[in-house]
Design a protein around this motif. Sequence first.
Motif, PDB file in Angstrom:
ATOM      1  N   LYS A 197       5.575   4.087  17.277  1.00  0.00           N
ATOM      2  CA  LYS A 197       4.940   5.437  17.151  1.00  0.00           C
ATOM      3  C   LYS A 197       4.728   5.694  15.735  1.00  0.00           C
ATOM      4  N   LYS A 198       3.592   6.535  15.677  1.00  0.00           N
ATOM      5  CA  LYS A 198       3.269   7.025  14.125  1.00  0.00           C
ATOM      6  C   LYS A 198       4.310   7.550  13.395  1.00  0.00           C
ATOM      7  N   TRP A 199       5.046   8.410  13.934  1.00  0.00           N
ATOM      8  CA  TRP A 199       6.248   8.978  13.114  1.00  0.00           C
ATOM      9  C   TRP A 199       7.129   8.204  12.784  1.00  0.00           C
ATOM     10  N   TRP A 259       7.699   4.890   4.826  1.00  0.00           N
ATOM     11  CA  TRP A 259       7.731   5.857   3.546  1.00  0.00           C
ATOM     12  C   TRP A 259       9.148   6.387   2.853  1.00  0.00           C
ATOM     13  N   THR A 260      10.178   5.943   3.822  1.00  0.00           N
ATOM     14  CA  THR A 260      11.558   6.249   3.166  1.00  0.00           C
ATOM     15  C   THR A 260      11.864   5.003   2.456  1.00  0.00           C
ATOM     16  N   SER A 261      11.527   3.983   2.798  1.00  0.00           N
ATOM     17  CA  SER A 261      11.744   2.679   2.294  1.00  0.00           C
ATOM     18  C   SER A 261      10.907   2.675   0.745  1.00  0.00           C
ATOM     19  N   VAL A 262       9.642   2.895   0.935  1.00  0.00           N
ATOM     20  CA  VAL A 262       8.776   2.955  -0.180  1.00  0.00           C
ATOM     21  C   VAL A 262       9.254   3.917  -1.405  1.00  0.00           C
ATOM     22  N   PHE A 263       9.765   5.183  -0.880  1.00  0.00           N
ATOM     23  CA  PHE A 263      10.255   6.069  -1.885  1.00  0.00           C
ATOM     24  C   PHE A 263      11.530   5.577  -2.404  1.00  0.00           C
ATOM     25  N   LEU A 264      12.450   5.267  -1.728  1.00  0.00           N
ATOM     26  CA  LEU A 264      13.603   4.623  -2.125  1.00  0.00           C
ATOM     27  C   LEU A 264      13.337   3.605  -3.182  1.00  0.00           C
ATOM     28  N   ILE A 265      12.604   2.449  -2.945  1.00  0.00           N
ATOM     29  CA  ILE A 265      12.308   1.437  -3.816  1.00  0.00           C
ATOM     30  C   ILE A 265      11.886   2.005  -5.276  1.00  0.00           C
ATOM     31  N   CYS A 266      10.694   2.974  -5.101  1.00  0.00           N
ATOM     32  CA  CYS A 266      10.087   3.651  -6.172  1.00  0.00           C
ATOM     33  C   CYS A 266      11.191   4.281  -7.048  1.00  0.00           C
ATOM     34  N   TYR A 267      12.239   5.046  -6.405  1.00  0.00           N
ATOM     35  CA  TYR A 267      13.254   5.657  -7.114  1.00  0.00           C
ATOM     36  C   TYR A 267      14.177   4.521  -7.863  1.00  0.00           C
ATOM     37  N   LEU A 268      14.361   3.652  -7.137  1.00  0.00           N
ATOM     38  CA  LEU A 268      15.311   2.578  -7.729  1.00  0.00           C
ATOM     39  C   LEU A 268      14.530   1.801  -9.002  1.00  0.00           C
ATOM     40  N   VAL A 269      13.028   1.724  -8.799  1.00  0.00           N
ATOM     41  CA  VAL A 269      12.377   1.072 -10.154  1.00  0.00           C
ATOM     42  C   VAL A 269      12.407   2.087 -11.256  1.00  0.00           C
ATOM     43  N   THR A 270      12.200   3.277 -10.629  1.00  0.00           N
ATOM     44  CA  THR A 270      12.337   4.485 -11.914  1.00  0.00           C
ATOM     45  C   THR A 270      13.569   4.458 -12.614  1.00  0.00           C
ATOM     46  N   LEU A 271      14.668   4.331 -12.057  1.00  0.00           N
ATOM     47  CA  LEU A 271      16.053   4.326 -12.570  1.00  0.00           C
ATOM     48  C   LEU A 271      16.073   3.083 -13.296  1.00  0.00           C
ATOM     49  N   ALA A 307       8.571   7.347   9.055  1.00  0.00           N
ATOM     50  CA  ALA A 307       9.989   7.621   8.746  1.00  0.00           C
ATOM     51  C   ALA A 307      10.437   6.226   8.009  1.00  0.00           C
ATOM     52  N   VAL A 308      10.167   5.034   8.698  1.00  0.00           N
ATOM     53  CA  VAL A 308      10.937   3.789   8.144  1.00  0.00           C
ATOM     54  C   VAL A 308      10.096   3.395   6.704  1.00  0.00           C
TER      55      VAL A 308
END
Length: 112
Positions: free
Chosen positions: A73-75, A82-94, A79-80
């Motif tokens: 399903k779309k949501w 975009w959460t992963s993308v956000f956490l990876i981007c956050y890790l790369v930034t740090l 959830a899976v």
Amino acid sequence: MAHAQSHTKKIWNVFWILSAITIVEVALGIIKPDVLHLTNFLGTSPLNWIFIILTLAKAYGITWAFMHMDEEKKWFRRAVVWTSVFLICYLVTLLLIEGGYLYETLSPLVKW
């Protein structure tokens, strides 16, 4: 049998796409064009940003194909993924912030 063939075709398509992205990454890593490697953009070289973006694209493709996200399903997909993308981007930034700090702090002491 048609169902097995469609999944086989899908797996081969994913294989070729991920292989093409990996070949581009390896080629850029070997060639290291000066215009991409020796300039600075948002705290690091554009070559590093290309590697980060291509790696995120591969992670997204693997998640989409092999975790069967296209059948969910779309949501749940959002959830899976975009959460992963956000956490990876956050890790790369740090990592970029800390790496820049360590480079500036240790560069007088260490011959790179």
